[in-house]
Structure formats: structure tokens, C-alpha cells
Design an enzyme around this catalytic site. Sequence first.
Site, PDB file in Angstrom:
ATOM      1  N   HIS A  51      -7.631  -5.896   0.580  1.00 35.12           N
ATOM      2  CA  HIS A  51      -6.423  -5.087   0.779  1.00 35.12           C
ATOM      3  C   HIS A  51      -5.493  -5.569   1.901  1.00 35.12           C
ATOM      4  O   HIS A  51      -4.329  -5.881   1.651  1.00 35.12           O
ATOM      5  CB  HIS A  51      -6.853  -3.642   1.039  1.00 35.12           C
ATOM      6  CG  HIS A  51      -5.716  -2.656   1.021  1.00 35.12           C
ATOM      7  ND1 HIS A  51      -5.086  -2.270  -0.142  1.00 35.12           N
ATOM      8  CD2 HIS A  51      -5.093  -1.977   2.017  1.00 35.12           C
ATOM      9  CE1 HIS A  51      -4.140  -1.392   0.136  1.00 35.12           C
ATOM     10  NE2 HIS A  51      -4.126  -1.199   1.443  1.00 35.12           N
TER      11      HIS A  51
ATOM     12  N   SER B  96       0.829  -1.202   0.000  1.00 35.68           N
ATOM     13  CA  SER B  96       0.000   0.000   0.000  1.00 35.68           C
ATOM     14  C   SER B  96       0.874   1.267   0.000  1.00 35.68           C
ATOM     15  O   SER B  96       1.673   1.448  -0.908  1.00 35.68           O
ATOM     16  CB  SER B  96      -0.962  -0.058   1.183  1.00 35.68           C
ATOM     17  OG  SER B  96      -2.045   0.801   0.986  1.00 35.68           O
TER      18      SER B  96
ATOM     19  N   ASP C 265      -9.212  -6.152  -4.035  1.00 36.09           N
ATOM     20  CA  ASP C 265      -8.560  -5.300  -3.022  1.00 36.09           C
ATOM     21  C   ASP C 265      -9.550  -4.476  -2.195  1.00 36.09           C
ATOM     22  O   ASP C 265      -9.506  -4.461  -0.973  1.00 36.09           O
ATOM     23  CB  ASP C 265      -7.538  -4.377  -3.703  1.00 36.09           C
ATOM     24  CG  ASP C 265      -6.753  -3.550  -2.700  1.00 36.09           C
ATOM     25  OD1 ASP C 265      -5.587  -3.882  -2.421  1.00 36.09           O
ATOM     26  OD2 ASP C 265      -7.307  -2.559  -2.163  1.00 36.09           O
TER      27      ASP C 265
HETATM   28  N1  LIG Z   1      -6.273   1.715   7.909  1.00 36.60           N
HETATM   29  C1  LIG Z   1      -5.980   2.991   7.302  1.00 36.60           C
HETATM   30  C2  LIG Z   1      -6.577   3.085   5.924  1.00 36.60           C
HETATM   31  C3  LIG Z   1      -5.678   2.495   4.936  1.00 36.60           C
HETATM   32  O1  LIG Z   1      -4.706   1.879   5.293  1.00 36.60           O
HETATM   33  C4  LIG Z   1      -5.964   2.691   3.520  1.00 36.60           C
HETATM   34  C5  LIG Z   1      -7.233   3.070   3.108  1.00 36.60           C
HETATM   35  C6  LIG Z   1      -7.503   3.261   1.758  1.00 36.60           C
HETATM   36  C7  LIG Z   1      -6.496   3.074   0.821  1.00 36.60           C
HETATM   37  C8  LIG Z   1      -5.227   2.700   1.231  1.00 36.60           C
HETATM   38  C9  LIG Z   1      -4.954   2.504   2.596  1.00 36.60           C
HETATM   39  N2  LIG Z   1      -3.698   2.174   3.049  1.00 36.60           N
HETATM   40  C10 LIG Z   1      -2.540   2.381   2.399  1.00 36.60           C
HETATM   41  O2  LIG Z   1      -1.461   2.362   2.948  1.00 36.60           O
HETATM   42  C11 LIG Z   1      -6.436   4.139   8.168  1.00 36.60           C
HETATM   43  O3  LIG Z   1      -6.679   3.901   9.346  1.00 36.60           O
HETATM   44  O4  LIG Z   1      -6.489   5.266   7.693  1.00 36.60           O
END
Ligand SMILES: N[C@@H](CC(=O)c1ccccc1NC=O)C(=O)O
Length: 303
Positions: free
Chosen positions: A275, A130, A229
Site C-alpha cells: 500500500h 488511498s 496492496d
Molecule cells: N496509516 C494509517 C492507516 C492507513 O493509512 C490505512 C489503513 C488501511 C486502509 C487504508 C489506509 N489508508 C488510506 O488512506 C493510520 O495510521 O491509521
Amino acid sequence: MSVHSNTETVVYGQVHNLQSIAVTTLAPRKDGYWVIYIHGGAWRDPAVTSASFDATESILRKKGLPIAGFASISYRLSAHPNHPQDPSTTDPKDFQDAKHPEHIADVEVALALLQNKYGFGARYILVGHSCGATLAFQAVMGAVSGHREQTTLTAQPTAIVGVAGIYDLRRLRDTHVDISAYQEFIEGAFGADEMLWDGVSPAQVTGTRGVEGGWKSGRLAVLAYSKDDGLVDGSQVEVMKEALGNWEKTEAQISTQEDSTRDRRLRILSIGGVHDEAWENGEQLARAVTFTFEQLQEMKLAP
Ligand SMILES: N[C@@H](CC(=O)c1ccccc1NC=O)C(=O)O
């Protein structure tokens, strides 16, 4: 656990408690690679740390791959609206308020420390999930806006594996424009200037400033993505694939004594699951790393 393994926490900064690396050294082998992980969590999720590589690591350790060591990098995080902290009662070393370029600066310092301590040269695979994939490719960009104008790594990774990666920030926001969290976490990490977003996005920057010009000694890029994802859409891999097109066509800048060829590979790997499943149970992340070793073996870069 094999007798030839040792796990420790290596601290690379004194400013914040997140400036640490979980390191596992295995039986020393000259032909082995280090597998170095950069976690995701949208630059802000305090629940996602270096420990999120544990499941993957234990799967990989059973596979008999030519691995000399594992490292999983923690880095300073930005503020999270669902995890408010009181600055008057929180130890500054635990207070989350990092802004770009602190995330990538931490990752680069961590890589430099690992290199100094273990001296693996180019024999490492940088794996990012990510926003960790954003950071992995940022580390080899020729320049990163708001951070540096030149490459800094003393030795670049032979391979980079992006899993469910974010490669174009503006595009990610635009594709999910109805969900405020996307604007929120990108702004939380990089501020509101969308020109800066472009200048730090590995898929947006071309030429000498981009991965294309910066990752001179790189040989293999693997972009792993699951169509299920749910958080990062498939267009991220599409644009990154395009951005790496020129990189793949150009020969690596290495001495031929090291290897017989200088050819490069770009591979798209289809994985399964949502994801965060990739690292939660580790199966899909381990699959991506195993696939990467198979590619390196075909390229005669790994035993
Ligand atoms: N768990 C994360 C959200 C997250 O990780 C996320 C959400 C949408 C698209 C990508 C993500 N993470 C990428 O590193 C949070 O708390 O903001």
C-alpha cells in the site's frame, strides 16, 4: 534542479496549520499540465502529509513530461488514537479533530486557490492515494452528502488518477470486518451513520449526484492498484470501475473547438508493491502519472 523551478508553501486557510499546499512551479508552458496530489493516511495519520509526494515529484521531474507545476495538498485530519493530543496544551491550529466535510472542504478550497493563483483551467491531473483518491473523486461528484448539493470547482480536472483508492466506505469496512481499525478510521472521519458513508462514497453514488453526473468535462480516469496492496482490497477498484462505466460511455461536455473529440477513457493500471510503497519510494505513483500522460497523448490532449 533546473533554474526554472520554484518551491513554496501556499497557505489556503487560517483555521489550521495543515491548510497548506506545497507548490513547485516549473518553466511556464501553455501546453503543460499541473499535477496535483492528495495524500492518503486514512484521513488521520499525522505522519502522512503533503511531503509524501516528494519522492514521486523528483522522479517525475526527470522524465521530461509536459508538466507546468506540481502541487501537494495538506488538509485537516481527524483524531488518531495512537497520537493523542492534550487540548489544554496543544495550539488549536495543531489539534487534530476534523470531521467530514472538513477534509473535502479543505481540498476544494485548496483547488480553488491554486486555480485563482495559477489559472490552469482544466489542464490539471488530480492524483490521489488511498483516501486521497476518495477525496479526488469526491471533488467531481455532483453532490457530496453532508457537504454540498452542487459541483463547485470552477474548472474540473481533465484526468483523475486513483492509486490504491478507497471508493466505497461500507464495503471497505465489511471486507475487513475483523480488523477494528477500519471501522475506527471511517467512523473517526465520517461518524457512525452508514447512510452518510454511502452518500460520500464515489463508487456508491450514481446519477446526477455521482461522478457520473458531476464530472462533466472529465476525459480520463485511471485506477491504479497493486494486488499486493495489503490494506485496501481489490474489490474497491472493481466497484469504482463499474460506477465509472456510464461516465465513460457518455461524451464529455466541452466545446469541440477545444478538442477534436469528446471521447472518454477509463483505464485500470496494475502496479506493484504494498500500500504505502507507492508514495514512499514514489516509483509506482510516478508510473501511474506517466501512464496517464501516455493516455492523454494518445487522446491528443497532451503534447
Ligand atoms: N496509516 C494509517 C492507516 C492507513 O493509512 C490505512 C489503513 C488501511 C486502509 C487504508 C489506509 N489508508 C488510506 O488512506 C493510520 O495510521 O491509521
